[in-house]
Design a protein around this motif. Structure first.
Motif, PDB file in Angstrom:
ATOM      1  N   SER A   1      -2.060   3.696  -4.173  1.00 19.46           N
ATOM      2  CA  SER A   1      -2.135   2.408  -4.846  1.00 19.46           C
ATOM      3  C   SER A   1      -2.138   1.272  -3.827  1.00 19.46           C
ATOM      4  N   ASN A   2      -2.832   0.187  -4.188  1.00 16.90           N
ATOM      5  CA  ASN A   2      -2.840  -1.047  -3.422  1.00 16.90           C
ATOM      6  C   ASN A   2      -2.556  -2.181  -4.397  1.00 16.90           C
ATOM      7  N   SER A   3      -1.526  -2.962  -4.132  1.00 17.92           N
ATOM      8  CA  SER A   3      -1.158  -3.992  -5.090  1.00 17.92           C
ATOM      9  C   SER A   3      -0.860  -5.315  -4.398  1.00 17.92           C
ATOM     10  N   SER A   4      -1.000  -6.384  -5.171  1.00 23.94           N
ATOM     11  CA  SER A   4      -0.707  -7.728  -4.683  1.00 23.94           C
ATOM     12  C   SER A   4      -0.080  -8.525  -5.819  1.00 23.94           C
ATOM     13  N   VAL A   5       1.030  -9.197  -5.530  1.00 20.46           N
ATOM     14  CA  VAL A   5       1.705 -10.019  -6.524  1.00 20.46           C
ATOM     15  C   VAL A   5       1.999 -11.387  -5.910  1.00 20.46           C
ATOM     16  N   THR A   6       1.619 -12.447  -6.617  1.00 20.72           N
ATOM     17  CA  THR A   6       1.897 -13.812  -6.157  1.00 20.72           C
ATOM     18  C   THR A   6       2.844 -14.486  -7.139  1.00 20.72           C
TER      19      THR A   6
ATOM     20  N   ASN B   1       0.866  -1.181   0.000  1.00 19.29           N
ATOM     21  CA  ASN B   1       0.000   0.000   0.000  1.00 19.29           C
ATOM     22  C   ASN B   1       0.903   1.232   0.000  1.00 19.29           C
ATOM     23  N   SER B   2       0.693   2.136  -0.927  1.00 17.79           N
ATOM     24  CA  SER B   2       1.557   3.309  -0.998  1.00 17.79           C
ATOM     25  C   SER B   2       0.748   4.573  -1.272  1.00 17.79           C
TER      26      SER B   2
ATOM     27  N   ALA C   1       6.292   3.222 -10.255  1.00 15.24           N
ATOM     28  CA  ALA C   1       5.916   4.369  -9.436  1.00 15.24           C
ATOM     29  C   ALA C   1       4.414   4.603  -9.506  1.00 15.24           C
ATOM     30  N   PHE C   2       3.800   4.357 -10.674  1.00 13.88           N
ATOM     31  CA  PHE C   2       2.351   4.478 -10.797  1.00 13.88           C
ATOM     32  C   PHE C   2       1.625   3.415  -9.980  1.00 13.88           C
ATOM     33  N   THR C   3       2.026   2.158 -10.145  1.00 14.51           N
ATOM     34  CA  THR C   3       1.243   1.050  -9.616  1.00 14.51           C
ATOM     35  C   THR C   3       1.517   0.729  -8.158  1.00 14.51           C
ATOM     36  N   GLY C   4       2.672   1.129  -7.663  1.00 13.57           N
ATOM     37  CA  GLY C   4       3.056   0.765  -6.304  1.00 13.57           C
ATOM     38  C   GLY C   4       3.702  -0.595  -6.229  1.00 13.57           C
ATOM     39  N   LEU C   5       3.809  -1.296  -7.368  1.00 10.29           N
ATOM     40  CA  LEU C   5       4.443  -2.604  -7.381  1.00 10.29           C
ATOM     41  C   LEU C   5       5.925  -2.478  -7.067  1.00 10.29           C
ATOM     42  N   GLN C   6       6.461  -3.508  -6.424  1.00  2.67           N
ATOM     43  CA  GLN C   6       7.873  -3.519  -6.077  1.00  2.67           C
ATOM     44  C   GLN C   6       8.618  -4.477  -7.002  1.00  2.67           C
ATOM     45  N   PRO C   7       9.587  -3.980  -7.773  1.00  2.00           N
ATOM     46  CA  PRO C   7      10.297  -4.859  -8.699  1.00  2.00           C
ATOM     47  C   PRO C   7      11.200  -5.835  -7.963  1.00  2.00           C
ATOM     48  N   GLU C   8      11.150  -7.117  -8.368  1.00  2.00           N
ATOM     49  CA  GLU C   8      12.073  -8.103  -7.823  1.00  2.00           C
ATOM     50  C   GLU C   8      13.233  -8.232  -8.784  1.00  2.00           C
ATOM     51  N   ARG C   9      14.411  -7.883  -8.309  1.00  2.00           N
ATOM     52  CA  ARG C   9      15.582  -7.904  -9.164  1.00  2.00           C
ATOM     53  C   ARG C   9      16.313  -9.235  -9.009  1.00  2.00           C
ATOM     54  N   LEU C  10      16.282 -10.043 -10.053  1.00  2.00           N
ATOM     55  CA  LEU C  10      17.076 -11.264 -10.077  1.00  2.00           C
ATOM     56  C   LEU C  10      18.374 -10.930 -10.792  1.00  2.00           C
ATOM     57  N   VAL C  11      19.462 -10.947 -10.049  1.00  2.00           N
ATOM     58  CA  VAL C  11      20.742 -10.476 -10.567  1.00  2.00           C
ATOM     59  C   VAL C  11      21.797 -11.563 -10.405  1.00  2.00           C
ATOM     60  N   LYS C  12      22.526 -11.824 -11.457  1.00  2.00           N
ATOM     61  CA  LYS C  12      23.609 -12.791 -11.391  1.00  2.00           C
ATOM     62  C   LYS C  12      24.610 -12.377 -10.322  1.00  2.00           C
ATOM     63  N   GLY C  13      24.944 -13.314  -9.433  1.00  2.00           N
ATOM     64  CA  GLY C  13      25.875 -13.027  -8.354  1.00  2.00           C
ATOM     65  C   GLY C  13      25.206 -12.673  -7.048  1.00  2.00           C
ATOM     66  N   SER C  14      23.869 -12.490  -7.068  1.00  2.00           N
ATOM     67  CA  SER C  14      23.134 -12.148  -5.852  1.00  2.00           C
ATOM     68  C   SER C  14      22.358 -13.364  -5.344  1.00  2.00           C
ATOM     69  N   SER C  15      21.625 -13.172  -4.257  1.00  2.00           N
ATOM     70  CA  SER C  15      20.831 -14.244  -3.653  1.00  2.00           C
ATOM     71  C   SER C  15      19.450 -14.318  -4.287  1.00  2.00           C
TER      72      SER C  15
ATOM     73  N   LEU D   1      -5.384   1.743  -8.387  1.00  2.00           N
ATOM     74  CA  LEU D   1      -4.659   3.010  -8.448  1.00  2.00           C
ATOM     75  C   LEU D   1      -5.649   4.161  -8.437  1.00  2.00           C
ATOM     76  N   PHE D   2      -5.425   5.129  -7.541  1.00  2.00           N
ATOM     77  CA  PHE D   2      -6.259   6.328  -7.448  1.00  2.00           C
ATOM     78  C   PHE D   2      -5.383   7.558  -7.718  1.00  2.00           C
TER      79      PHE D   2
END
Length: 311
Positions: free
Chosen positions: A96-101, A80-81, A187-201, A127-128
């Motif tokens: 915004s209120n978002s849900s990602v599964t 919620n943002s 920034a519009f949707t409030g979604l949080q990007p999940e960064r899958l990066v080589k070398g990270s967890s 989104l409002f």
């Protein structure tokens, strides 16, 4: 709906200006230094990876994962943002209120690591902005006139195939699921990007063995630098029982044009190291100079994430 679509497009430059630097990608080249507030247990090396507004994962790059082929986990993230953008007398309030599964399916196992399919299963978003609203549910038909809804629909079903070492280090990523939608859209949707990066967890677990000797109030801290971004994090054991450990944290991120403060907790399964729950709240304030005009931005975000093993 069409009117709303074009209204949003009209303030796109403002959103871009107000949030330049707020969505910072996690990269494998990020320089991190660990400061020990308390001495860590023998043979333990804890490090911290920070994705602003999303997660602060405590992980040991040397610990061995306990996955096996056929394991599948489901993770649901709720955000919620509230965002306020202002330029002189002009003021925009965006909520915004978002849900990602997502599911994480261990499709392969070898002596050197695992193959994991990360699939985006479902997205909902409301989104409002400026008296208008958009409601999106990936289970329902998409409004074909909405650019945002089209992009969200494109994300559903995407799969990232990840090769993961025994020590929770990503060695290879293939598939569309690794493609990140531009930061302005997030920034519009409030979604949080999940960064899958080589070398990270991969970010599903922490080193549960490293927490065995940690007792309540055990504390550690670290600092990280990524270009002009500086981050300081402090962690402590808030609670501990036979089944779970709760880690609380505070994080401060400083950039040339934005400042963020985040606090929250992680609930971790003592046996598997799986992060069962993440809860955090953040406040970001800042400004951007564009064409000699100052744009001010502030954002409040509440984030809750739950993860459990399906089978």
């Amino acid at each position: 709906m069409t009117t709303y679509h074009y209204t949003i497009k009209a303030i796109l430059p403002l959103m871009l200006a107000g949030f330049t630097g707020i969505c910072v990608a996690q990269t494998a080249s990020q320089k991190t230094s660990l400061k020990k507030v308390n001495d860590l247990p023998a043979n333990t090396s804890l490090s911290t990876t920070v994705i602003p507004h999303v997660t602060v994962a405590v992980a040991d790059e040397h610990h061995s994962l306990s996955f096996k082929k056929g394991d599948e986990f489901q993770k649901t993230t709720l955000v919620n943002s509230t965002t306020v953008l202002q330029r002189g007398d002009q003021k925009f309030d965006i909520k915004s209120n978002s849900s990602v599964t997502k599911t994480y399916n261990v499709t392969g196992e070898s002596n050197t690591g695992f193959a994991v399919a990360v699939v985006t299963k479902r997205i909902t978003d409301t989104l409002f902005a400026m008296g208008k609203s958009m409601q999106y549910n990936s289970d329902s038909p998409t409004d074909t006139s909405s650019f945002i809804q089209k992009r969200l629909t494109d994300m559903v079903g995407q799969t990232a195939n990840v090769n993961l070492s025994n020590h929770d280090v990503i060695t290879q990523i293939t598939g569309q699921g690794n493609q990140v939608v531009n930061d302005t859209l997030f920034a519009f949707t409030g979604l949080q990007p999940e960064r899958l990066v080589k070398g990270s967890s991969l970010g599903l677990t922490v080193n549960s063995m490293a927490m065995v000797a940690m007792q309540k109030n055990y504390t550690w801290a670290d600092t990280a630098t990524d270009g002009s971004t500086k981050i300081k994090n402090t962690f402590w054991i808030q609670a501990k029982d036979d089944k779970t450990t709760t880690i609380a944290f505070e994080s401060a991120q400083r950039q040339p044009y934005t400042n963020s403060n985040t606090n929250g907790v992680y609930v971790i399964d003592n046996t598997t190291g799986v992060i069962l729950t993440r809860q955090m709240q953040s406040i970001t304030t800042g400004y951007q100079v564009l064409n000699n005009v100052v744009y001010a931005a502030s954002r409040r975000t509440a984030f809750t994430e739950s993860c459990y093993k399906i089978h």
